[in-house]
Design a protein around this motif. Structure first.
Motif, short mmCIF file in Angstrom:
data_model
loop_
_atom_site.label_atom_id
_atom_site.label_comp_id
_atom_site.label_asym_id
_atom_site.label_seq_id
_atom_site.Cartn_x
_atom_site.Cartn_y
_atom_site.Cartn_z
N SER A 259 0.83 -1.21 0.00
CA SER A 259 0.00 0.00 0.00
C SER A 259 0.86 1.25 0.00
N ASP A 348 -6.34 -0.44 -4.50
CA ASP A 348 -5.74 -1.20 -3.41
C ASP A 348 -6.79 -2.14 -2.85
N ASP A 350 -7.03 -3.13 0.00
CA ASP A 350 -7.44 -2.70 1.35
C ASP A 350 -8.70 -1.84 1.33
#
Ligand code: ADP
Ligand code: MG
Length: 576
Positions: A259, A348, A350
C-alpha cells in the motif's frame, strides 16, 4: 502613505472593532504597496485580506527563473514558503503555539500552483491574511499599526526580494520542479504510466503525517528488468522502476509495503519538495485512485459494464442512488473517473469491495451467472485497457485471480520489489481453475462487442448546481468537505486531494460551473472550458473576489469532477 495608515490606526485605537472598516484601501509604505482588500467585521470573523505589492525591479527576480508559467509556479511556491518562514520568525503567536496573526496558507510536501504569490510582468504580490488585533471587541490600533507598517514590510523584505533570498536554494527548487515535470511529460513516449526512482523513501512518518520516515526506512531499489533511466533538462539523470502502461499487479505478504508503494504512486501526480523522499516518484497526471465508498450518492452513471440485473430491476445504465453499496460505489467511482479522462487507475485491495474485484470458481458454480448482478473487475480490467486505453496498477496480496490478466507482476519482499511476472504466468498456466476469470460468466460478460463504449453523455441540467434556497456561495470546510446550499459534499474519499486550499478552489469552481451549465454542455465539457480559462488567466480567475483572491491552490480536474459527482442534488438531463 505610511503616515495616513499610522494616523488612521492611532485614531481608532480603543474604539469599536468595526472602525477597522475604514482601513479598506491602498497604502504606499515605501518598500512595498499595501492593499487592504477586505477588513474583518469582528475579531472572530475570517481574517482580513491584505496584499503586499513589490515592483519587479525591487524584487529583482532573475528573468531566466520566471521565464515560463511552470517556472513561475515553482518560484511562487518558494517565495510562499519563505514568506511563511518569515512569519514564523517575525510574527509568531505571542504564546508561541499555533499560527500567528499573519497567515499565507500552509503548503505541504507538494508544489502546487497557488494564489499566495503572484509573479506578474511588472510586480510581485504576496496575498496573505491578517487577524487585526483586538482587546475584547475593541480595536488595538497601535498594535495593528506596528503589525502592518513594521512587521509586514519586514516579512516582505525577507521573502520577496531576491537579494535577501538564498539564490542557490531558489535555483535548485525551480530546477527540481522542472525536472520532475519533464520526467512526467516523458513517461508516455517511453510507454510508461509511472516511475519510482532508486533511492526514493516511500513510507511516511505516521498515518497522519506526510513527512518522510527518517528512521529505518528501506530505500527503493528497482528490479533490473523494469529499470529505466531519464536524462533531465538540468543535466541530471535518474534511474528507477518504470511501470509500463497496461495492467500491473503489486503482490507480496501483508505488511511488506504494497500500500505504501501504491500511495506514493498516487501522490506522484504532484511534484514534491527536495528531501521529501518522493521527488522521483512521478506518475501520469491522469492517474486516479479508485476505492469503495459505500453511502455516497450516485447520479445517472452507467455502471452496466460491472453491474446489471439488480434485484429490483434498477436501471444500471443510468444508475442513481442516495446510498450506494461498496461494489456499486466502486463501480461508479471507476466509470466517473474514466469519464473525467483517467488514463491510469490505482486500486488497493485494502479499500476495495471484494465482490467488485473478483469472484472465485466455487462461487461461480454455486450462484448461477444470471443470479449475480456483478461482473467483477477481473473480467473488465483487460477490456478497459484494450477499448479505452486505461491502465491499472492494482495491489492484490490476497488473491491470484489477476495473474492471468496482468502484464507485469511486482512482488514486494520486506519493501524490496522483484519482478515475478514469469512465475505468476507459470502458475496461471498450470492452474487455470484457480483463475478468477471466466469468459461469459456474468450477464454483462455475455454481451458481445465492446463493453465500455455505450455510455450516454451525462449532461447536467442548467440548474444542476443551483439548488433552490442556495443564497450563499459554496464554502470549503477544511480539506475534505464543501458546504453547498443545504448539502455537504463529502470529499474524504479523494486520496489525491492534498491541500485545503485546493478544496477552497473547488468550492469556487462549483459556483463558476453553476452559471456555465446550460443543459447542453456535458460536465466534462464545462470543466474543460473552465480549465482553459484558468490556463489563460491564472487561478485568480476562479475567485469571486477582485484584488485578493483568497488562499487557493489548483485542484486537478479529476477532483472537480469527483466533487460534482458527490453532490447529492446533482440533476442530469434525461436521455433522449
Ligand atoms: P501492506 O500494504 O503490504 O500490508 P504497508 O504498505 O501498509 O504494507 O506497510 C506496512 C508498514 O511498513 C507501514 O507501517 C509502512 O509505513 C511500513 N513501510 C512501508 N514501506 C517501507 C519501507 N520502504 N521502509 C520502512 N518501512 C516501510
Ligand atoms: Mg495494504
Amino acid at each position: 502613505t505610511r503616515e495616513t495608515l499610522e494616523r488612521t490606526l492611532a485614531q481608532l485605537d480603543g474604539r469599536g472593532y468595526a472602525s477597522y472598516k475604514q482601513l479598506h484601501g491602498s497604502y504606499d509604505l515605501g518598500s512595498c504597496q499595501l492593499a487592504i482588500d477586505h477588513v474583518q467585521v469582528d475579531p472572530y470573523a475570517p481574517p482580513s485580506k491584505v496584499r503586499a505589492i513589490v515592483d519587479r525591479a525591487t524584487s529583482d527576480l532573475p528573468k531566466e527563473l520566471i521565464d515560463t508559467p511552470a517556472h513561475r509556479v515553482a518560484v511562487a511556491d518558494f517565495l510562499t514558503r519563505r514568506f511563511r518562514d518569515a512569519i514564523d520568525r517575525l510574527a509568531p503567536r505571542p504564546s508561541g503555539g499555533g499560527g500567528g496573526p499573519i497567515s499565507i496558507g500552509a503548503p505541504g510536501q507538494q508544489v502546487l500552483a497557488r494564489t499566495s504569490v503572484l509573479i506578474a510582468d511588472d510586480r510581485v504580490e504576496a496575498r496573505f491574511q491578517v487577524e487585526l488585533p483586538a482587546a475584547g471587541r475593541r480595536a488595538l490600533g497601535r498594535n495593528a499599526a506596528r503589525l502592518l507598517t513594521e512587521t509586514v514590510p519586514a516579512i516582505v523584505e525577507a521573502s520577496l526580494r531576491h537579494a535577501n533570498l538564498d539564490a542557490e536554494a531558489l535555483r535548485r527548487h525551480v530546477e527540481l520542479y522542472l525536472d520532475q515535470e519533464a520526467l512526467r511529460s516523458a513517461l508516455p513516449e517511453r510507454g510508461l504510466v509511472a516511475f519510482v526512482g532508486d533511492g526514493a523513501v516511500l513510507p511516511r512518518r505516521s498515518g497522519d503525517s506526510d513527512l518522510p520516515l527518517t528512521d529505518g526506512a528501506t530505500v527503493f531499489e528497482s528490479p533490473p528488468s523494469l529499470r529505466v533511466s531519464f536524462d533531465l533538462p538540468s543535466g541530471r539523470s535518474v534511474t528507477g522502476m518504470g511501470v509500463p502502461a497496461g495492467i500491473t499487479l503489486i503482490v507480496g505478504g501483508g505488511y511488506h509495503g504494497k500500500s505504501t508503494l501504491l500511495r506514493a504512486i498516487e501522490r506522484g501526480v504532484y511534484p514534491h519538495l527536495a528531501g521529501d523522499g518522493r521527488e522521483w516518484v512521478v506518475t501520469s497526471p491522469e492517474a486516479v485512485t479508485i476505492r469503495a465508498e459505500d453511502g455516497r450518492a450516485v447520479t445517472g452513471v452507467d455502471i452496466s459494464p460491472f453491474i446489471t440485473n439488480l434485484p429490483a430491476g434498477t436501471d444500471t445504465t443510468r444508475f442513481t442512488s442516495t446510498n450506494a453499496s461498496g461494489s456499486t460505489s466502486q463501480a461508479a467511482n471507476l466509470v466517473e473517473a474514466v469519464e473525467a479522462g483517467a488514463a491510469l487507475l490505482l486500486i488497493d485491495e485494502d479499500t476495495s469491495a471484494t465482490n467488485f474485484m473478483i469472484r472465485d470458481q466455487r462461487m461461480r458454480h454455486l450462484i448461477p451467472a444470471d443470479r449475480e448482478p456483478i461482473t467483477p473487475f477481473v473480467d473488465r480490467i483487460r477490456p478497459l485497457h484494450n477499448e479505452r486505453g486505461v491502465s491499472t496498477i492494482l495491489v492484490a496480496g490476497g488473491s491470484g485471480a489477476f495473474f492471468d490478466v496482468a502484464d507485469q507482476v511486482i512482488a514486494l519482499d520486506a519493501y524490496v520489489p522483484r519482478d515475478v511476472t514469469a512465475a505468476a504466468r507459470e502458475i496461471a498456466a498450470s492452474d487455470p481453475a484457480g483463475s478468477g476469470v471466466e469468459a461469459g460468466s456474468g450477464p454483462a460478460a455475455a454481451r458481445s462487442g465492446p463493453v465500455f463504449d455505450s455510455s450516454l453523455p451525462r449532461i447536467p441540467t442548467a440548474e444542476a448546481l443551483r439548488p433552490r434556497g442556495k443564497g450563499k456561495p459554496a464554502k470549503a470546510r477544511g480539506r475534505t468537505a464543501i458546504q453547498y446550499g443545504h448539502e455537504t459534499i463529502e470529499l474524504s474519499a479523494l486520496a489525491q486531494l492534498v491541500d485545503p486550499a485546493q478544496t477552497t478552489a473547488i468550492a469556487h469552481i462549483l459556483d463558476r460551473l453553476a452559471s456555465r451549465l446550460d443543459g447542453r454542455l456535458t460536465l466534462a465539457e464545462a470543466v474543460t472550458e473552465l480549465y482553459r480559462q484558468i490556463a489563460d488567466d491564472g487561478l485568480d480567475a476562479v475567485s469571486p473576489h477582485t484584488g485578493h483572491p483568497g488562499i487557493l491552490a489548483l485542484p486537478r480536474r479529476h477532483e472537480v469532477h469527483a466533487a460534482v459527482n458527490r453532490y447529492r442534488e446533482l440533476a442530469l438531463r434525461p436521455p433522449r
